[in-house]
Design an enzyme around this catalytic site. Structure first.
Site, PDB file in Angstrom:
ATOM      1  N   CYS A  15     -10.280  -4.237   0.173  1.00 28.19           N
ATOM      2  CA  CYS A  15     -11.346  -3.240   0.223  1.00 28.19           C
ATOM      3  C   CYS A  15     -12.282  -3.425  -0.987  1.00 28.19           C
ATOM      4  O   CYS A  15     -11.989  -4.191  -1.904  1.00 28.19           O
ATOM      5  CB  CYS A  15     -10.761  -1.832   0.248  1.00 28.19           C
ATOM      6  SG  CYS A  15     -10.116  -1.252  -1.343  1.00 28.19           S
ATOM      7  N   ASN A  72       0.843  -1.187   0.000  1.00 31.72           N
ATOM      8  CA  ASN A  72       0.000   0.000   0.000  1.00 31.72           C
ATOM      9  C   ASN A  72       0.881   1.239   0.000  1.00 31.72           C
ATOM     10  O   ASN A  72       1.978   1.258   0.556  1.00 31.72           O
ATOM     11  CB  ASN A  72      -0.992   0.000   1.164  1.00 31.72           C
ATOM     12  CG  ASN A  72      -0.363  -0.090   2.534  1.00 31.72           C
ATOM     13  OD1 ASN A  72       0.581  -0.838   2.751  1.00 31.72           O
ATOM     14  ND2 ASN A  72      -0.895   0.666   3.480  1.00 31.72           N
ATOM     15  N   ILE A  73       0.390   2.274  -0.681  1.00 34.88           N
ATOM     16  CA  ILE A  73       1.129   3.525  -0.831  1.00 34.88           C
ATOM     17  C   ILE A  73       0.154   4.658  -0.502  1.00 34.88           C
ATOM     18  O   ILE A  73      -0.766   4.931  -1.274  1.00 34.88           O
ATOM     19  CB  ILE A  73       1.669   3.676  -2.270  1.00 34.88           C
ATOM     20  CG1 ILE A  73       2.523   2.465  -2.646  1.00 34.88           C
ATOM     21  CG2 ILE A  73       2.446   4.980  -2.418  1.00 34.88           C
ATOM     22  CD1 ILE A  73       2.792   2.333  -4.130  1.00 34.88           C
ATOM     23  N   GLU A  74       0.347   5.270   0.660  1.00 33.30           N
ATOM     24  CA  GLU A  74      -0.565   6.328   1.102  1.00 33.30           C
ATOM     25  C   GLU A  74      -0.155   7.687   0.548  1.00 33.30           C
ATOM     26  O   GLU A  74       0.962   7.882   0.063  1.00 33.30           O
ATOM     27  CB  GLU A  74      -0.600   6.387   2.634  1.00 33.30           C
ATOM     28  CG  GLU A  74      -1.259   5.185   3.247  1.00 33.30           C
ATOM     29  CD  GLU A  74      -1.380   5.260   4.753  1.00 33.30           C
ATOM     30  OE1 GLU A  74      -2.105   4.422   5.299  1.00 33.30           O
ATOM     31  OE2 GLU A  74      -0.748   6.124   5.393  1.00 33.30           O
ATOM     32  N   CYS A 133     -10.644  -2.651  -4.413  1.00 29.75           N
ATOM     33  CA  CYS A 133      -9.775  -3.742  -4.877  1.00 29.75           C
ATOM     34  C   CYS A 133     -10.600  -4.920  -5.380  1.00 29.75           C
ATOM     35  O   CYS A 133     -10.270  -5.536  -6.398  1.00 29.75           O
ATOM     36  CB  CYS A 133      -8.830  -4.185  -3.762  1.00 29.75           C
ATOM     37  SG  CYS A 133      -7.537  -2.975  -3.423  1.00 29.75           S
ATOM     38  N   GLU A 186      -3.118  -4.625  -3.130  1.00 31.85           N
ATOM     39  CA  GLU A 186      -3.695  -5.509  -4.133  1.00 31.85           C
ATOM     40  C   GLU A 186      -3.720  -4.847  -5.507  1.00 31.85           C
ATOM     41  O   GLU A 186      -3.342  -5.434  -6.516  1.00 31.85           O
ATOM     42  CB  GLU A 186      -5.127  -5.910  -3.744  1.00 31.85           C
ATOM     43  CG  GLU A 186      -5.233  -6.617  -2.417  1.00 31.85           C
ATOM     44  CD  GLU A 186      -5.464  -5.682  -1.230  1.00 31.85           C
ATOM     45  OE1 GLU A 186      -4.760  -4.638  -1.114  1.00 31.85           O
ATOM     46  OE2 GLU A 186      -6.345  -5.988  -0.415  1.00 31.85           O
ATOM     47  N   CYS A 205      -3.957   0.731  -2.735  1.00 33.13           N
ATOM     48  CA  CYS A 205      -3.841  -0.483  -1.934  1.00 33.13           C
ATOM     49  C   CYS A 205      -2.810  -1.445  -2.522  1.00 33.13           C
ATOM     50  O   CYS A 205      -2.491  -1.388  -3.710  1.00 33.13           O
ATOM     51  CB  CYS A 205      -5.189  -1.190  -1.864  1.00 33.13           C
ATOM     52  SG  CYS A 205      -6.479  -0.220  -1.068  1.00 33.13           S
TER      53      CYS A 205
END
Length: 139
Positions: free
Chosen positions: A94, A45-47, A97, A58, A56
């Site tokens: 989520c 994940n990359i915020e 995804c 996935e 996300c």
């Protein structure tokens, strides 16, 4: 042989989780996607401070695969939890995804492996986690 592949994917997902960029939630997620041709793509994940552009794990794995020309997938392993967690719990994909997965897979046969570690995991079909989904078959 199937269990061996699941454990390999879980191990790769755990490694990918370490690369997560999650300074806001401190919730690190890793994924490992198995393509039908045997290639594996990982993602984390990359915020983003604006939250909406966050991606996300996935989707990172799926988009990496698609960008390399792979659009046929067999299964994905997902692990996630707080950065400082002593142990992980099951981390489900989520809704976004799940929708992205629907675009590329047979929802009845695509396997989603939710893992705490290499020995504790559950396997679901996408259809079990995303019933009454909307995908290419509906257009």
């Amino acid at each position: 042989m199937v269990e061996k592949m699941e454990k390999k994917l879980i191990k790769l997902a755990l490694e990918a989780r370490k690369k997560s960029y999650a300074p806001y939630s401190n919730f690190l997620v890793g994924a490992a996607l198995l393509c039908k041709n045997g290639e594996i793509y990982t993602g984390c994940n990359i915020e983003n401070a604006a939250f909406t552009p966050t991606n996300c794990a996935e989707r990172t794995a799926i988009f990496k695969a698609v960008s390399e020309g792979n659009t046929q997938f067999d299964k994905i392993a997902i692990v996630g939890g707080k950065k400082d967690a002593q142990s992980l719990d099951y981390c489900t994909p989520c809704g976004v995804c799940r929708q992205v997965m629907t675009e590329f897979v047979d929802v009845d046969n695509f396997q989603i492996i939710l893992a705490k570690n290499e020995n504790e995991y559950k396997v679901y079909s996408l259809n079990e986690l995303f019933p009454l989904n909307f995908g290419p078959k509906d257009l």
